[in-house]
Design a protein around this motif. Structure first.
Motif, mmCIF file in Angstrom:
data_model
loop_
_atom_site.group_PDB
_atom_site.id
_atom_site.type_symbol
_atom_site.label_atom_id
_atom_site.label_comp_id
_atom_site.label_asym_id
_atom_site.label_seq_id
_atom_site.Cartn_x
_atom_site.Cartn_y
_atom_site.Cartn_z
ATOM 1 N N LEU A 1 82.276 106.413 -2.138
ATOM 2 C CA LEU A 1 81.050 107.212 -2.175
ATOM 3 C C LEU A 1 79.818 106.306 -2.235
ATOM 4 O O LEU A 1 78.861 106.480 -1.476
ATOM 5 C CB LEU A 1 81.058 108.142 -3.398
ATOM 6 C CG LEU A 1 79.719 108.838 -3.670
ATOM 7 C CD1 LEU A 1 79.501 109.969 -2.681
ATOM 8 C CD2 LEU A 1 79.632 109.371 -5.089
ATOM 9 N N THR A 2 79.867 105.330 -3.138
ATOM 10 C CA THR A 2 78.716 104.436 -3.300
ATOM 11 C C THR A 2 78.415 103.707 -1.992
ATOM 12 O O THR A 2 77.276 103.690 -1.519
ATOM 13 C CB THR A 2 79.024 103.410 -4.406
ATOM 14 O OG1 THR A 2 79.469 104.116 -5.561
ATOM 15 C CG2 THR A 2 77.797 102.588 -4.738
ATOM 16 N N LEU B 1 76.979 106.031 0.695
ATOM 17 C CA LEU B 1 75.635 106.582 0.494
ATOM 18 C C LEU B 1 74.527 105.551 0.715
ATOM 19 O O LEU B 1 73.449 105.884 1.203
ATOM 20 C CB LEU B 1 75.512 107.154 -0.923
ATOM 21 C CG LEU B 1 76.070 108.558 -1.123
ATOM 22 C CD1 LEU B 1 75.842 109.011 -2.549
ATOM 23 C CD2 LEU B 1 75.424 109.554 -0.167
ATOM 24 N N ILE C 1 82.052 113.175 -6.081
ATOM 25 C CA ILE C 1 81.831 112.808 -4.673
ATOM 26 C C ILE C 1 80.929 113.849 -4.010
ATOM 27 O O ILE C 1 79.901 113.523 -3.408
ATOM 28 C CB ILE C 1 83.182 112.777 -3.916
ATOM 29 C CG1 ILE C 1 84.197 111.937 -4.660
ATOM 30 C CG2 ILE C 1 82.968 112.342 -2.477
ATOM 31 C CD1 ILE C 1 84.036 110.476 -4.515
ATOM 32 N N ASN C 2 81.320 115.113 -4.117
ATOM 33 C CA ASN C 2 80.612 116.163 -3.390
ATOM 34 C C ASN C 2 79.188 116.351 -3.896
ATOM 35 O O ASN C 2 78.277 116.597 -3.109
ATOM 36 C CB ASN C 2 81.376 117.486 -3.500
ATOM 37 C CG ASN C 2 82.644 117.453 -2.692
ATOM 38 O OD1 ASN C 2 82.635 116.972 -1.562
ATOM 39 N ND2 ASN C 2 83.727 117.939 -3.245
ATOM 40 N N GLY D 1 77.386 114.019 -5.081
ATOM 41 C CA GLY D 1 76.635 112.903 -4.509
ATOM 42 C C GLY D 1 76.149 113.221 -3.111
ATOM 43 O O GLY D 1 74.975 113.020 -2.784
ATOM 44 N N ILE D 2 77.038 113.758 -2.298
ATOM 45 C CA ILE D 2 76.669 114.008 -0.901
ATOM 46 C C ILE D 2 75.683 115.175 -0.795
ATOM 47 O O ILE D 2 74.665 115.094 -0.099
ATOM 48 C CB ILE D 2 77.939 114.295 -0.077
ATOM 49 C CG1 ILE D 2 78.816 113.045 -0.065
ATOM 50 C CG2 ILE D 2 77.579 114.694 1.338
ATOM 51 C CD1 ILE D 2 80.214 113.300 0.393
#
Lengths: 539, 631
Positions: A92-93, A96, A371-372, A374-375
């Motif tokens: 994720l990091t 992004l 995760i979600n 974050g997005i």
């Protein structure tokens, strides 16, 4: 010894930060491209981690491990290793950061009037901005990978420094308050951020030392190694006294709760997210804060299973308060970035709830939620940032009818918002529903209270959308340009990801599931069986 | 054959994606592409229907498993479809009416610069609605359920520059979200009870669970159904939803989406059959809504809002029937289908009238339109006769069966239900005749609008009239065809089951009574609106009329009970967050500051105060933990 993939993943942005910072002040654009290139290279390494990671049930818990001695006297080692949760968070990091760099492409350009006298400037804001982002990335990756608790602590604290400068040094275009007022607000937010997290860190440091003393007491040598402690605890060599375990748990938990942030230590987040530029706000909520919830899963539950269980009722209560309180506060905001910040507080409530209900669905859902969220937040916040950069105001009431003049901007904003309200078909729905299932199967009342978040999220998102995007066009917005190619290139993949993870999350669940099983066995918990089977078994 | 199911759903979803991503380039062909894909779905539906008909009546079920969706430990959700006579019925209704309304919209939206977007949303709706009725588990159904909600939100607010449209769209979504909480909790309960939420295992094992659990699941499903189907107490969004373009009102807010609640309850029949208390609540909700909608429908001067009241009322009939259990399921669905035809026809007719009248919606500004719009008049008239239950037209068969089923409930309840439904039938005849008289009969009452344009009523283009004509055929013949050899009953019985209650009144008597009350209603409307000129401005009216015009004060109630207290709560919390959570610690800091003058010189003011405030928060956390454990 195989190629140190985790170190490489962290080192790439670190080197990138140094290189970017070294670019001469006149070559601003070059610095941007260099930063982007390094962040993309990091994505490559992260992809390699995902591919190398073995998701079979019988595979090792921590993989891609690295171990080097560091401070022998205190048993501190440079130990890295990831389970599925760590892999997901690193991915994720890494994914992004390029989007944040792309979104913030022009955020740190010097003002036009300042550009005329570049020779007198020693501080190169553009280079600094991108170098700091990469520095944060490096430290976040290391905190997700560190299996030595002291090593984790160092990066957990060190990332505050670049974050402090990112919040305090870069802001939105000055609005009504003027340049000076804005700068004052910014440094206020930066100091607040720093002190909250610093004090949290100090509390953790005390607990960390306490843990070391306890291990030195019972084992032959003191250690900070997570794996060594887990093994010693499993074999019965290490048996913390109940009260010791509880105090140590609290020390760790307070630090992570501040980082997460959980009610009532949440008040730094709206200031920090409101005052910083949109990419930095995303960096805070989508990446840095996740270290807090991640650490709850890895350290609080792993090291202090009994204390975790002991604290569960309180933590669940605080999480529920966060969910409802954050959502209600989001409803009352006049500033759209603060609104998104409070929405995040509500979502962090869901994540913490999922972690502490101690069920597969709860913890799996919490990991997916990280995760979600974050997005989805990235999509919503970055589009909000694009909008703010056009008008120079964060106030919701300064906008109206944007969809008429900038339909693509409005459309992407809506999709980001729908992700934030967990619309089925987007990733956040699955994670939120899993958390609800995990909660409800053990604590029915808590599950039902959390369901209120479903309605409140729809309220704050749609009220925001209605006020900014619909209705007659506000004076001053008639010529508002629609999304530019760069901006669309940032948002479109995020939206695609949001929908993909809503439709086909299996690649992610495959990685996460085994790690959740391990964590559950740490705390010695199993999922409750369906009532019907219980009834049949009883007959 | 099974693989066609995914294609059936995929075609319109693909259309939506292509039209939205494709951008302005597709402006000139977007509507044609969307209509074509809707038609493709319809053709696939017919192919599947013929295939099902070829099977034995007990074996008419197709499954398609596409992929595993969310696997987390025991929580296993699949993207899998189930086609049986119940979902097939819906698929045929959705794709046929859907395609007709796509066609109609080509003409209706011709001059709208965002027509491509409109068609993208229509396609999105079609795909989501098909997903809703074809899903083989409740979680996937949830995706379709919210998908149609999203499409409905986008389409109600299609003319977003109108604040009223944007508000109505938001209201619809949020009221529906309240219902979604019901659906969520129902699925949570299913999971903790059965360990699954797929239709087959849940419904087959339903009888094994305790009645209390099943009542809980049933009531939560009912809450969801109330939201989607605009039943009391979650009815308040439907009237406002008429802000959307009229084809949307016809397709989503009359023929298909709003009936999803009835589908949900019929699908979950096994749960309700084992939870009589939940069934009673369903029946009560249906009965209350059927009167509520009818009363509101009698008072509205806005033609679409009057029809919306009618929709609510008719769905009340269906809901009531579904609450009766196996006596009623078949007839609930039968009425749902016939209603789909005639109500879509009525809305398309209303749209045609508005199209010719400069978008005027106030029926008091119509009058005498039958001369100007003969086709609209004829098709609207046939649909009108169908809905009021004129003998041997569609509504006559389906509504009589429901009324008869109500009487069959037996005892006092049977008499009450039958009586309520007969009263509803009289009201239906009254408000529909009123609409008919105000719109098509009497003298012309229209005037130049604000900008000075006098409307020139004219018949609509062929793309609009053809769908109206086809729907008029459905309104006339569907009921008769369904009744013939009990076609419809035999078709659905394997899924829903069928029981015959013990009615104190003969079937024929019910028919005669229904026809008699219908004549009464028509005569009442004629007495008020037919025999003398209608005033162009509504008379003040009595209390009930005034209340009915305000939707029986539903918004006043919601505002007083939820919106205003909610606003106070939010504002109070914003204040407290600043003053208390942030400020108590600041205050503590100030106290410390006063005590330690020396520190003040060394330290920056707010740096210190936040250190303390942070510490205060941490202490609070620790104290709370210790306290709560001690208790």
């Amino acid at each position: 010894m195989s190629f140190p993939l985790l170190t490489a993943t962290a080192l790439t942005p670190a080197i990138g930060a140094i290189v970017t910072a070294a670019v001469p002040s006149a070559r601003r654009t070059a610095a941007k491209w260099i930063a982007l290139a390094f962040s993309l290279a990091t994505v490559g390494f992260a992809a390699a981690i995902v591919l190398r990671f073995d998701t079979d049930a019988g595979a090792d818990r921590y993989q891609l491990t690295e171990s080097r001695s560091w401070i022998e006297d205190f048993g501190v080692r440079y130990e890295l290793g990831v389970d599925g949760i760590g892999v997901a968070m690193i991915a994720l990091t890494a994914v992004l950061i390029p989007f944040l760099i792309g979104a913030g492409w022009n955020d740190a350009d010097p003002k036009e009037d300042e550009d005329e006298a570049p020779a007198s400037r020693r501080w190169r804001p553009t280079q600094g901005f991108f170098a700091l982002i990469l520095a944060v990335e490096a430290m976040v990756v290391l905190s997700f990978a560190a299996t030595d608790i002291f090593l984790f602590y160092i990066f957990f604290e060190a990332m505050l420094i670049p974050m402090y400068f990112l919040i305090g040094g870069f802001g939105d275009r000055a609005g009504e308050q003027g340049e000076e007022g804005q700068a004052r607000q910014r440094s206020y937010a930066a100091v607040k951020f720093l002190l909250y997290n610093l004090v949290g860190g100090l509390v953790m440091l005390a607990a960390l030392i306490g843990l070391y003393v306890a291990t030195a007491d019972q084992l032959e040598v003191g250690t900070f190694s997570l794996q060594a402690i887990l093994e010693a605890r499993g074999s019965g060599e290490l048996d913390l006294a109940t009260s010791t375990e509880r105090w140590l748990f609290l020390g760790f938990f307070v630090a992570f709760a501040i980082k997460a942030p959980l009610w009532p230590v949440h008040t730094w987040l709206p200031n920090a997210m409101g005052e910083s530029t949109a990419p930095v706000a995303v960096l805070i909520t989508a990446v840095v804060d996740k270290v807090g919830t991640f650490a709850m899963l890895r350290f609080c539950l792993g090291l202090f299973p009994e204390a975790s269980e002991w604290a569960t009722p309180v933590v669940i209560t605080l999480a529920l308060v966060s969910i409802i309180y954050g959502a209600l506060l989001a409803l009352g905001q006049r500033d759209m970035k603060r609104l998104i910040a409070y929405a995040s507080i509500s979502h962090f409530g869901f994540i913490v709830l999922g972690i502490f209900v101690m069920t597969s669905q709860g913890q799996g859902g919490a990991t997916l939620y990280m995760i979600n969220h974050g997005i989805a937040t990235a999509a919503l916040m970055l589009v909000a940032g694009f909008l703010i950069s056009r008008r120079g105001s964060r106030l919701i009431s300064d906008y109206g009818g944007v969809q008429k003049t900038a339909p693509v901007l409005a459309g992407t904003f809506l999709i980001g918002g729908l992700g934030t309200l967990s619309l089925p078909g987007t990733g956040p729905f699955i994670s939120e529903f899993l958390v609800l299932v995990g909660t409800f199967s053990r604590y029915e009342v808590a599950g039902i209270i959390a369901c209120a978040g479903i309605v409140l999220a729809a309220l704050y998102v749609l009220v925001l959308y209605q006020r900014t995007m619909t209705g007659p066009v506000k004076p001053g917005l008639e010529k508002l340009p629609d999304l530019r190619v760069r901006e669309l290139a940032v948002v479109a993949p995020l939206i695609a990801l949001l929908i993909f993870l809503g439709v086909y999350p299996q690649p992610l669940t495959d990685i996460v599931n085994p790690a959740v099983e391990h964590t559950l066995s740490d705390v010695d918990q199993t999922d409750p069986a369906p009532h019907l089977e219980e009834v049949e078994a009883g007959q | 054959m099974e693989s066609l199911i995914g294609l059936l759903i995929g075609a319109p979803l693909l259309g939506a994606a292509v039209l939205l991503v494709g951008g302005r380039r597709l402006d000139r062909v977007g509507h044609l592409l969307a209509t074509l894909l809707a038609a493709v779905s319809f053709v696939l539906a017919v192919v599947l229907f013929l295939d099902l008909l070829g099977e034995e009546s007990e074996a008419r079920t197709l499954h398609q498993h596409l992929f595993t969706w969310v696997p987390v430990a025991d929580f296993q959700a699949d993207v899998a479809f189930r086609l049986d006579p119940l979902s097939m019925t819906f698929v045929l209704l959705i794709t046929s009416v859907g395609t007709l309304i796509h066609l109609y919209s080509i003409g209706y939206m011709e001059h709208d610069e965002r027509r491509r977007r409109f068609f993208a949303y229509l396609n999105l709706f079609l795909g989501a609605m098909l997903l809703l009725v074809l899903a083989d588990n409740y979680l996937l159904l949830y995706v379709g359920w919210e998908g149609v909600g999203l499409a409905s939100f986008l389409l109600i607010g299609f003319w977003q520059h109108k604040p009223s449209a944007a508000t109505a769209a938001k209201k619809a979504f949020i009221v529906n979200r309240v219902g979604d909480v019901g659906l969520s909790i129902a699925i949570l309960l299913m999971f903790t009870t059965f360990g699954t939420f797929a239709f087959e295992p849940v419904l087959e094992n339903a009888s094994g669970a305790s009645e209390a659990t099943l009542t809980g699941i049933g009531l939560m499903l009912l809450l969801a159904a109330c939201g989607k189907s605009a039943q009391v107490p979650l009815q308040s969004w439907l009237g406002d939803a008429m802000e959307g373009p009229t084809p949307v009102s016809a397709l989503i807010h009359a023929a298909t989406m709003v009936t999803a609640g009835v589908y949900l309850i019929t699908r979950s029949g096994a749960v309700f059959d084992a939870a009589p208390d939940a069934q009673t609540v369903v029946v009560v909700v249906g009965a209350v809504t059927l009167l509520f909608g009818a009363i509101v429908g009698c008072a509205k001067d806005d033609i679409k809002k009057a029809l919306a009241g009618s929709t609510m009322s008719q769905i009340g009939y269906m809901m009531l029937a579904a609450g009766l259990g196996p006596i009623g399921y078949v007839f609930a669905i039968m009425h749902l289908v016939t209603h789909g035809f005639f109500k879509a026809g009525l809305f398309l007719g209303a749209g045609s009238v508005m199209h010719g009248m400069n978008d005027e919606v106030d029926m008091r500004r119509y009058g005498g339109l039958r001369k100007h719009m003969p086709i609209t008049f004829a098709t609207f008239g046939l649909a009108y006769l169908a809905i009021i239950g004129f003998p041997y037209l569609s509504g006559f068969f389906s509504k009589d069966e429901i009324i008869y089923a109500g009487f069959s409930k037996g005892g006092t309840e049977g008499w009450i239900l039958g009586g309520v439904m007969l009263l509803g039938a009289a009201l239906t005849a009254y408000y529909m005749t009123r609409i008919m008289l105000l719109t098509f009969f009497g003298e012309k009452r229209w005037q130049p609008d604000a900008s000075g344009h006098e409307p020139h009523p004219h018949e609509s283009p062929l793309t609009m009239t053809i769908p109206m004509i086809i729907l008029a055929f459905g309104s006339v013949g569907a009921g008769f065809f369904f009744d013939l050899n009990e076609n419809f009953v035999h078709w659905l019985e394997p899924v829903t089951g069928l029981e015959h209650g013990d009615s104190p009144v003969a079937h024929g008597t019910v028919g005669i009574a229904a026809t008699a009350v219908m004549v009464l209603g028509v005569a009442g409307a004629w007495w008020q609106y037919g025999r003398r000129p209608v005033p162009a401005v509504a008379p003040q009216g009595r209390f009930l009329t005034r209340a009915a015009r305000r939707d029986l004060l539903q918004d006043d109630f919601n505002h007083a009970a939820f919106v205003r207290p909610g606003n106070y709560l939010t504002r109070g919390l914003v204040y407290l967050d600043h003053k208390l959570v942030d400020g108590v610690v600041n205050g503590t800091a100030a106290a410390f500051g006063g005590a330690s003058g020396r520190l003040r010189r060394v330290q920056n003011g707010f740096a210190r105060s936040y250190a303390v405030s942070m510490f205060g928060g941490a202490v609070l956390l620790v104290a709370a933990t210790l306290l709560m454990r001690a208790v």
